[in-house]
Design a protein around this motif. Structure first.
Motif, PDB file in Angstrom:
ATOM      1  N   ILE A   1     -61.930  30.360  52.404  1.00  0.00           N
ATOM      2  CA  ILE A   1     -61.547  31.325  53.440  1.00  0.00           C
ATOM      3  C   ILE A   1     -62.762  31.945  54.118  1.00  0.00           C
ATOM      4  O   ILE A   1     -62.617  32.768  55.023  1.00  0.00           O
ATOM      5  N   GLY A   2     -63.963  31.541  53.682  1.00  0.00           N
ATOM      6  CA  GLY A   2     -65.166  31.964  54.391  1.00  0.00           C
ATOM      7  C   GLY A   2     -65.944  33.100  53.767  1.00  0.00           C
ATOM      8  O   GLY A   2     -66.801  33.696  54.415  1.00  0.00           O
ATOM      9  N   VAL A   3     -65.659  33.441  52.499  1.00  0.00           N
ATOM     10  CA  VAL A   3     -66.423  34.495  51.821  1.00  0.00           C
ATOM     11  C   VAL A   3     -67.723  33.876  51.316  1.00  0.00           C
ATOM     12  O   VAL A   3     -67.716  33.022  50.430  1.00  0.00           O
ATOM     13  N   GLU A   4     -68.833  34.308  51.888  1.00  0.00           N
ATOM     14  CA  GLU A   4     -70.124  33.706  51.552  1.00  0.00           C
ATOM     15  C   GLU A   4     -71.038  34.632  50.764  1.00  0.00           C
ATOM     16  O   GLU A   4     -71.976  34.188  50.122  1.00  0.00           O
ATOM     17  N   HIS A   5     -70.777  35.954  50.851  1.00  0.00           N
ATOM     18  CA  HIS A   5     -71.694  36.865  50.158  1.00  0.00           C
ATOM     19  C   HIS A   5     -71.486  36.806  48.650  1.00  0.00           C
ATOM     20  O   HIS A   5     -70.450  36.361  48.148  1.00  0.00           O
ATOM     21  N   THR A   6     -72.483  37.253  47.941  1.00  0.00           N
ATOM     22  CA  THR A   6     -72.443  37.205  46.467  1.00  0.00           C
ATOM     23  C   THR A   6     -72.236  38.590  45.864  1.00  0.00           C
ATOM     24  O   THR A   6     -72.522  38.798  44.687  1.00  0.00           O
ATOM     25  N   ASN A   7     -71.731  39.514  46.666  1.00  0.00           N
ATOM     26  CA  ASN A   7     -71.494  40.880  46.170  1.00  0.00           C
ATOM     27  C   ASN A   7     -70.179  40.913  45.385  1.00  0.00           C
ATOM     28  O   ASN A   7     -69.151  41.378  45.867  1.00  0.00           O
ATOM     29  N   ILE A   8     -70.233  40.371  44.198  1.00  0.00           N
ATOM     30  CA  ILE A   8     -69.029  40.247  43.374  1.00  0.00           C
ATOM     31  C   ILE A   8     -69.308  40.763  41.963  1.00  0.00           C
ATOM     32  O   ILE A   8     -70.319  40.405  41.351  1.00  0.00           O
ATOM     33  N   ILE A   9     -68.417  41.630  41.472  1.00  0.00           N
ATOM     34  CA  ILE A   9     -68.490  42.100  40.090  1.00  0.00           C
ATOM     35  C   ILE A   9     -67.368  41.422  39.310  1.00  0.00           C
ATOM     36  O   ILE A   9     -66.194  41.524  39.682  1.00  0.00           O
ATOM     37  N   ASN A  10     -67.716  40.695  38.255  1.00  0.00           N
ATOM     38  CA  ASN A  10     -66.702  40.080  37.396  1.00  0.00           C
ATOM     39  C   ASN A  10     -66.126  41.129  36.450  1.00  0.00           C
ATOM     40  O   ASN A  10     -66.874  41.812  35.740  1.00  0.00           O
ATOM     41  N   VAL A  11     -64.812  41.267  36.472  1.00  0.00           N
ATOM     42  CA  VAL A  11     -64.124  42.236  35.617  1.00  0.00           C
ATOM     43  C   VAL A  11     -63.173  41.464  34.706  1.00  0.00           C
ATOM     44  O   VAL A  11     -62.131  40.964  35.144  1.00  0.00           O
ATOM     45  N   PHE A  12     -63.546  41.351  33.429  1.00  0.00           N
ATOM     46  CA  PHE A  12     -62.691  40.655  32.463  1.00  0.00           C
ATOM     47  C   PHE A  12     -61.622  41.623  31.975  1.00  0.00           C
ATOM     48  O   PHE A  12     -61.908  42.580  31.252  1.00  0.00           O
ATOM     49  N   ASN A  13     -60.379  41.353  32.361  1.00  0.00           N
ATOM     50  CA  ASN A  13     -59.253  42.218  32.029  1.00  0.00           C
ATOM     51  C   ASN A  13     -58.545  41.699  30.769  1.00  0.00           C
ATOM     52  O   ASN A  13     -58.815  40.596  30.295  1.00  0.00           O
ATOM     53  N   LYS A  14     -57.647  42.502  30.230  1.00  0.00           N
ATOM     54  CA  LYS A  14     -56.802  42.157  29.073  1.00  0.00           C
ATOM     55  C   LYS A  14     -57.628  41.905  27.806  1.00  0.00           C
ATOM     56  O   LYS A  14     -57.276  41.040  26.987  1.00  0.00           O
TER      57      LYS A  14
END
Length: 433
Positions: A311-324
């Motif tokens: 869908i075109g998301v190129e930035h790397t501003n991502i926080i991984n949140v491990f739920n459960k």
């Protein structure tokens, strides 16, 4: 005595079909894929009563499966135990038509099943239009399946049968409807862009992740009274919801919950929901919510990453949140997971574990875009002082004679507006002096 007759809604009995093709797709992985397909079938309202996996190097162009396996399934289906057959892969129009003729019951592929689920889950006008568009684009090359009851004359000049005439008429109607829906969705996207501009320059955060990873539950926990629909089923929500998340005084973000991704998410759906996913494209950063209790979470991470790229998301501003994390029984596995993903956060939205840490992480992340400023002004400029307290994070105050020195932090997007307000007050003060 009054007698009440209650009628139970009987579920359609489904047979699931998958293919194992070594060495790429082992039987155990194919079984895991059918487990997910069973969840999809349950979400659609079917009861799975049997499963079939055939090992094949190539799919048969006419039957998808081998002819022998098709005949074997035919006996099972015509025994009255099966109402619907669902394939874990996409079927060509020819394959679907041939299988329906032999089985004498409904035959769906994975895409069609997901489209039907989306159709039942869509609530807003925008989501309904998006799903209808995807369905019509899927339906267009398969219209011949709908008109098999009409007569077709043999070929020859001037012998075009009424069935073919009806098909062509219907194709024109479908194409016309597709064009109409695309135009309406462009208008909705333009209106949405106008509305998002009215939100001001508040930082935006979007929740993304595999379906049923717990995004809506997490949003309800972070933003009480959100009302985001949360259910332990795939695609519990389709519409993007955006709420204000208060972090500290005058430090606010807009948190958006988006539609979940899934393996083999139909390309038509991705295209149709592009305007809904604009929240992801416009976000300053993303919270990638991961179901840490799922055995195939690493593949789910890969699928989400690939869909974001699509869908075109190129930035790397991502926080991984491990739920459960509360659902992970093997604590040693959880410790290994923390070592493998040292930058990630580990929470339980259901039990409220580490949500404060998550909010602090969001605050720290957006602090990168905050700028430190100092203002010295006369204490009589109480309106300006009040404005800074209302619109910035004041972190220091000091009085010098009849002046006050304020140290404050503000998001870089708001500095232009704040500087203009300060300049206007100073200009007004100079005229008064």
């Amino acid at each position: 005595m009054d007698t009440y007759i209650t009628q139970e809604v009987t579920k359609e009995r489904a047979l699931l079909v998958g293919i194992s093709s070594l060495p790429q797709l082992t039987r155990s992985v194919a079984e895991e894929y059918l487990n997910e397909l069973e969840l999809l079938a349950d979400t659609a309202g079917a009861e799975v009563v049997s499963r079939v996996i055939q090992e094949r190097k190539q799919k048969d162009p006419a039957w998808f499966l081998g002819r022998g396996k098709v005949e074997e399934m035919e006996h099972l289906i015509k025994g009255g135990l099966i109402d619907i057959v669902i394939f874990d892969d996409d079927l060509s129009p020819v394959q679907a038509r041939n299988l329906e003729r032999v089985f004498g019951c409904k035959v769906l592929d994975r895409t069609e099943l997901i489209l039907q689920i989306f159709a039942t889950r869509a609530q807003s006008a925008q989501a309904k239009m998006q799903v209808e568009l995807a369905q019509l684009e899927y339906l267009l090359p398969r219209l011949t399946r709908l008109w098999t009851h009409l007569s077709k004359q043999k070929g020859g000049i001037g012998t075009k049968g009424p069935g073919e005439t009806q098909i062509e008429t219907d194709r024109r109607l479908v194409r016309k409807r597709i064009s109409f829906l695309k135009k309406k969705l462009r208008d909705v996207a333009l209106q949405h862009a106008t509305q998002t501009k009215e939100r001001g320059e508040i930082p935006r955060v979007a929740l993304v992740g595999y379906t049923n990873a717990g995004k809506s539950t997490l949003m309800n926990r972070l933003c009480p009274n959100t009302g985001a629909y949360a259910e332990d089923r795939l695609f519990a929500t389709l519409d993007t919801k955006t709420r204000r998340l208060q972090l500290k005084i005058n430090k606010v973000v807009l948190l958006s919950d988006t539609v979940g991704f899934i393996r083999k998410l139909p390309h038509r759906l991705v295209e149709s929901f592009r305007s809904t996913l604009d929240e992801v494209l416009q976000a300053d950063f993303l919270l990638h919510v991961i179901d840490s209790s799922h055995e195939g979470f690493e593949e789910q991470i890969r699928i989400v990453t690939e869909t974001l790229q699509e869908i075109g998301v190129e930035h790397t501003n991502i926080i991984n949140v491990f739920n459960k994390v509360d659902a992970v029984e093997d604590k040693e596995a959880l410790r290994s997971l923390r070592q493998k993903y040292p930058e990630a956060l580990f929470v339980s939205a259901k039990r409220g574990i580490n949500l404060g840490v998550l909010k602090d992480a969001i605050g720290d992340y957006i602090s990168r875009d905050y700028r430190l400023r100092t203002l010295r002004t006369h204490i009589s400029n109480y309106k300006l002082i009040g404005y800074l307290y209302d619109h910035t994070e004041v972190i220091g105050k000091k009085y010098v004679d009849e002046d006050v020195i304020l140290k404050y932090r503000a998001h870089y997007r708001n500095l232009k507006q704040i500087d203009a307000r300060i300049a206007a007050v100073e200009k007004e003060s100079s005229h008064v002096a």
